[in-house]
Design an enzyme around this catalytic site. Structure first.
Site, PDB file in Angstrom:
ATOM      1  CG  HIS A 117      -1.938   0.967   1.355  1.00  0.00           C
ATOM      2  ND1 HIS A 117      -1.702   2.293   1.579  1.00  0.00           N
ATOM      3  CD2 HIS A 117      -3.284   0.829   1.245  1.00  0.00           C
ATOM      4  CE1 HIS A 117      -2.858   2.939   1.610  1.00  0.00           C
ATOM      5  NE2 HIS A 117      -3.840   2.076   1.397  1.00  0.00           N
ATOM      6  CG  ASP A 194       0.342  -1.856   6.299  1.00  0.00           C
ATOM      7  OD1 ASP A 194      -0.662  -1.987   7.032  1.00  0.00           O
ATOM      8  OD2 ASP A 194       0.299  -1.310   5.183  1.00  0.00           O
ATOM      9  CD  GLN A 197      -7.039  -4.363   4.236  1.00  0.00           C
ATOM     10  OE1 GLN A 197      -7.944  -5.132   4.575  1.00  0.00           O
ATOM     11  NE2 GLN A 197      -7.264  -3.131   3.831  1.00  0.00           N
ATOM     12  CE  LYS A 220      -7.385  -0.239   6.059  1.00  0.00           C
ATOM     13  NZ  LYS A 220      -8.148   0.417   5.002  1.00  0.00           N
ATOM     14  CB  CYS A 361      -3.620   3.042  -1.755  1.00  0.00           C
ATOM     15  SG  CYS A 361      -4.765   4.387  -1.492  1.00  0.00           S
TER      16      CYS A 361
END
Lengths: 402, 322
Positions: A117, A194, A197, A220, A361
């Site tokens: 991303h 990261d 998700q 999220k 992104c």
């Protein structure tokens, strides 16, 4: 898990049939249960004061709730101590914090994958431009899964930091986190995940993983937008210089200098979104109540259905591995020659099916593969097979018409 | 092409709903970029196409497929239709401004700006059942001896001739504005009284008698009669009061009013007016144009001084200016 009972917790899902929406854009932002909304409202209705500054009872109450949330997030991640939890605005801010706070020299190398991303690519691009360090890109395998062998080849003693998306927002593929951390540490480098998700969909145990940094967002994972978490190992946080400075980061200051507070305060400059953070605490509690086993089971059920139902479609090109087990709740695809936005708009018009379209992104990956964009359906535990059926039915019609 | 057509429609819809304003803005941006040979970056046409397809596909896949394949062609057709209807609407607007009716002078078909057709309403004179009833095209002043009728502002170069009656509501609506317009524009003004309503014969005779005695007082009497309630018009008591108001002796005037010769004169004048073949009041002649029904003041002003009459000054002056 009783999906129908769970759905009743989400005000947006209260409407059914033609009036209701089919929300399959969870990788962008999840819906919020009433518990989270109530927690946010509760702050504004009952306390509405600042934390860590004033001494009155309202401020004390806010401080207590924030401390409670920090402890809850630490427990959620199985961190060693709650001081390893830094409140941020989102994943992007967490990654930028590390990019600015970590000492990186011109001889250092930062490694990222080829499908990061922008939030886990651009901060490192700027860092390398700023410091003269190099940026290494780990190519994925043909099915878009992580190439451990390629990664190993790039790992050498110059590597200072490995920054990888734990679960890709492009295709839902997760990386072999444990192996990556071990290999990286073996070369004396640090690892940042990261987990934007990943955190909403799977258990992340930072202690067991031995990962150095983990960043993720509240929005999220049922939490409010504008909230995020950065986990960092405490000794590392202690060594790092602050990113943003100001109120709340120091114990004292003179005209010449200041004395920074220990982590996490030294990284939490300015007044925070207290209502949001309390809401994030409620989201964490809600997720723990549902349980990640149930969440993963429901997502897999949905993705299996989608994959099976659309497997024979002649024009649909799936992004990522064929096996739904490897893609979490994400079904990302493109129809060659068809603008993905058109498909998304049509899905919305046809049956209020909400999906994401475009490059999500991850422009770098799309540019590399010369694909204009994709349509991404991302399911969460409150989605149903009936909703997936509507999505498939609409998509089949669109495929026939376009 | 789709952008232009959409811009026209969304601009109109945008007047009523903010929802369409942002779409209209996108369409405008798209049009501006297209006319400068740049690609449309808002994706407006793509967005709209997708939305339309999304709706159509629910009803008929075949129709959606046809629409998808022929979108550009259909956009052209749509554009031509929109352009056509825009031109037609602009024509209607222009005609309404100039004639008081969207469809042209004295046309009674539906007009959105005058939905009740008030600008074409007339008090019908009893024509009975005629095989070929007269139309506006039959109306003429040729062969009509206008010198038999009173004239206001006789030095004027242009002339307004109004056929009407004291008791007719549509004549009452335009008498004062027309007289004022004639004064402001320096035009001759003739009022040809045709008592369509039997109950106004007294007023007709009274006017004739006053005209015989003093032309200036005749116009003052008209003002009184048009300002009075219609039911008063045939009331001798009211006639007496009007005479007194004008400084005339009712004893003398009353005799005149009852004189059968005066009624005969009124009848002759009506016969003269009938030569115009008019079929309802008010009917107004200005130059070569005939206006049937009470038109807005601007329509008469345009007939007198052209489309840009307001540039010539008057500003809707209310002065009598005889």
């Amino acid at each position: 898990m009783d999906v129908e009972a769970v759905r009743r917790d989400f005000p947006i899902l209260e409407k059914n049939g033609a009036d209701g929406v089919i929300y399959l854009d969870n990788a962008c932002q999840s819906l919020r249960p009433r518990a989270v909304i109530d927690a946010i409202n509760g702050y504004y209705l009952t306390t509405s004061a600042c934390s860590g500054r004033s001494m009155h009872r309202l401020a004390e109450e806010v401080s207590r709730q924030l401390d409670q949330t920090r402890a809850a997030v630490a427990s959620f991640l199985n961190a060693s101590r709650k001081e390893e939890i830094i409140f941020t605005r989102n994943t992007t801010e967490g990654i930028n914090l590390v990019a600015h706070a970590l000492d990186v020299g011109e001889k250092d190398v930062i490694l990222v994958s080829d499908k990061e991303h922008n939030s886990n690519l651009l901060p490192w691009q700027l860092l390398t431009q700023r410091t003269g360090a190099a940026l290494g890109i780990v190519s994925s395998l043909d099915d878009n899964s992580f190439d451990l062998a390629a990664f190993e080849k790039l790992l050498d003693d110059r590597v200072k930091l490995v920054c990888l998306g734990y679960t890709s927002n492009l295709d839902g593929v997760s990386i072999p986190a444990r192996e990556i951390v071990k290999m990286t540490h073996d070369h004396g480098a640090l690892v940042l995940f990261d987990a934007a998700q990943a955190a909403p969909h799977r258990r992340i145990e930072v202690k067991a993983l031995d990962v150095d940094f983990v960043a993720f967002s509240g929005h999220k994972m049922l939490g409010p937008s504008g909230t995020g978490i950065l986990f960092g190992k405490y000794p590392l946080l202690e060594q790092m210089r602050p990113f943003m400075v100001g109120g709340g980061t120091v114990s004292s200051s003179t005209y010449e200098g200041c004395e920074f507070l220990p982590p996490p305060e030294k990284f939490e400059a300015g007044l925070h979104d207290y209502g949001g953070i309390i809401g994030l605490g409620a989201a964490v509690a809600y997720l723990q109540r549902i349980g990640f086993d149930a969440i993963e089971r429901q997502e897999l059920l949905l993705n299996r259905y989608l994959t099976e139902a659309l497997r024979e479609s002649p024009r649909i090109r799936l992004i990522g591995p064929a096996a739904p087990e490897l893609r979490g709740g994400i079904f990302s695809f493109h129809l060659p020659g068809i603008d993905p936005h058109r498909i998304a708009l049509m899905l919305d018009q046809m049956a209020k099916v909400m999906v994401r379209s475009g490059q999500h992104c991850v422009h770098s990956w799309f540019n590399k593969h010369s694909i204009a964009g994709s349509v991404r359906a991302s399911a969460y535990f409150y989605n149903t097979i009936e909703e997936a059926e509507v999505f498939v039915r609409c998509l089949r019609k669109i495929e026939k018409v376009l | 092409m789709f952008c232009i057509a959409a811009l026209l429609i969304l601009s109109v819809l945008g007047i009523f709903s903010a929802r369409y304003r942002s779409l209209a803005k996108d369409a405008l941006d798209c049009v501006l970029r297209r006319v400068t040979l740049r690609p449309c970056i808002t994706g407006f046409d793509e967005k709209m196409k997708s939305r339309i397809l999304g709706r159509v596909i629910n009803r008929s896949e075949r129709a959606a497929r046809f629409l998808n394949r022929n979108f550009e062609l259909l956009a052209w057709v749509f554009f031509i239709l929109v352009l056509g209807s825009t031109v037609y609407a602009a024509r209607g607007l222009y005609l309404f401004y100039v004639t008081g009716s969207c469809n042209g002078l004295n046309q009674e078909s539906f007009c959105v700006f005058d939905p009740k057709g008030e600008n074409n309403e007339v008090t019908d004179i009893s024509q009975g059942c005629k095989e070929n009833p007269p139309t506006a095209a039959d109306l003429t002043l040729k062969g009509v001896d206008l010198s038999r009728f009173p004239v206001c502002n006789p030095a004027g170069k242009k002339e307004i001739v109004l056929i009407g009656c004291y008791g007719c509501s549509y004549t009452r609506k335009i008498y004062a504005p027309l007289k004022e317009l004639a004064a402001a524009r320096g035009a001759r003004f003739r009022f040809l009284d045709y008592p369509v309503k039997v109950s106004t014969t007294l007023s007709a005779r009274l006017a004739e008698c006053v005209y015989r005695r003093d032309e200036a007082r005749y116009w003052q009497l008209n003002d009184i009669l048009f300002a009075a309630a219609p039911e008063q018009l045939d009331d001798p008591e009211f006639a007496g009061k009007a005479a007194m108001q004008l400084g005339l002796d009712w004893g003398d005037l009353g005799g005149c009013v009852e004189d059968p010769a005066v009624q005969a004169l009124v009848d002759r004048r009506m016969d003269e007016i009938a030569k115009t073949r008019f079929y309802g009041t008010p009917t107004v002649f200005i130059g070569n144009q005939v206006f049937v029904g009470p038109k807005p003041r601007r329509v008469y002003a345009i007939a007198l001084d052209g489309l840009f009459y307001w540039l010539k000054g008057d500003g809707g002056s209310r002065s009598e200016g005889r």
